[in-house]
Design a protein around this motif. Structure first.
Motif, short mmCIF file in Angstrom:
data_model
loop_
_atom_site.label_atom_id
_atom_site.label_comp_id
_atom_site.label_asym_id
_atom_site.label_seq_id
_atom_site.Cartn_x
_atom_site.Cartn_y
_atom_site.Cartn_z
N CYS A 88 -42.80 23.74 -15.29
CA CYS A 88 -41.70 23.55 -17.04
C CYS A 88 -42.02 25.05 -17.65
O CYS A 88 -40.78 25.14 -18.57
CB CYS A 88 -41.72 21.99 -17.10
SG CYS A 88 -41.26 20.90 -15.53
N GLU B 220 -47.07 20.90 -12.57
CA GLU B 220 -45.57 20.92 -12.98
C GLU B 220 -45.90 21.35 -14.34
O GLU B 220 -44.46 21.83 -14.90
CB GLU B 220 -45.50 19.34 -13.18
CG GLU B 220 -44.29 18.30 -13.74
CD GLU B 220 -43.65 17.14 -13.15
OE1 GLU B 220 -42.83 16.47 -13.65
OE2 GLU B 220 -44.31 16.77 -12.35
N ALA B 221 -47.00 20.68 -15.59
CA ALA B 221 -46.43 21.24 -16.50
C ALA B 221 -45.99 23.11 -16.96
O ALA B 221 -45.54 23.57 -17.53
CB ALA B 221 -47.92 21.28 -17.53
N ALA C 247 -38.55 20.00 -13.58
CA ALA C 247 -39.72 18.43 -13.18
C ALA C 247 -38.96 17.84 -11.93
O ALA C 247 -39.39 17.83 -10.77
CB ALA C 247 -39.56 17.36 -14.18
N GLY D 286 -35.05 19.44 -19.00
CA GLY D 286 -36.46 19.29 -17.95
C GLY D 286 -36.83 18.36 -17.10
O GLY D 286 -37.52 18.86 -16.26
N ALA E 12 -38.27 12.66 -9.33
CA ALA E 12 -38.28 13.33 -10.92
C ALA E 12 -37.94 11.72 -11.25
O ALA E 12 -38.56 11.88 -12.89
CB ALA E 12 -38.59 14.48 -10.43
N ARG F 273 -41.56 18.71 -8.09
CA ARG F 273 -41.53 17.36 -7.30
C ARG F 273 -40.80 17.53 -6.08
O ARG F 273 -41.40 17.22 -4.64
CB ARG F 273 -41.14 15.75 -7.92
CG ARG F 273 -41.99 16.10 -9.23
CD ARG F 273 -41.90 14.59 -10.04
NE ARG F 273 -42.54 14.26 -10.57
CZ ARG F 273 -42.46 13.32 -11.93
NH1 ARG F 273 -41.18 13.14 -11.83
NH2 ARG F 273 -42.77 13.54 -12.59
#
Length: 119
Positions: A57, A53-54, A69, A65, A111, A73
């Protein structure tokens, strides 16, 4: 010809290749998808086949953000990591499959934490 022992439906169950799925997109859409996959693969050269996920993003930093995210998801459906094949297959399903769209939205909406929820 003689039908194979698996029946007529055996050919239909074979998943489409990534190239077949990409054929449903315009040239600019294909280039954008493949560019994003390349950027994601470059986030962790030790494991270019998957991204977190990081990583997602970071590549989609132009998005808010919470939105980035949520989109991650939606694609991940509970998994911790994604790969480009899953993203492309999910995008293809989202175009044609209403239940897939609903599941994507449900996962994506999970999320965002409601205000006051969390530490």
């Amino acid at each position: 010809g003689t039908p194979n022992r698996h029946g007529m439906g055996a050919q239909e169950s074979k998943p489409a290749s990534q190239a077949e799925l990409l054929a449903g997109y315009s040239g600019p859409e294909q280039r954008m998808l493949l560019r994003n996959c390349s950027l994601l693969a470059g986030r962790d050269p030790s494991d270019p086949s998957s991204f977190s996920e990081a990583d997602w993003c970071g590549v989609h930093a132009a998005m808010a953000g919470a939105l980035a995210a949520g989109v991650f998801r939606g694609f991940a459906r509970g998994a911790e990591v994604l790969d480009c094949d899953r993203v492309i297959r999910t995008l293809a399903a989202l175009r044609d499959d209403k239940p897939a769209r609903l599941l994507f939205l449900v996962d994506a909406s999970g999320a965002a934490s409601p205000p006051g929820d969390g530490p």
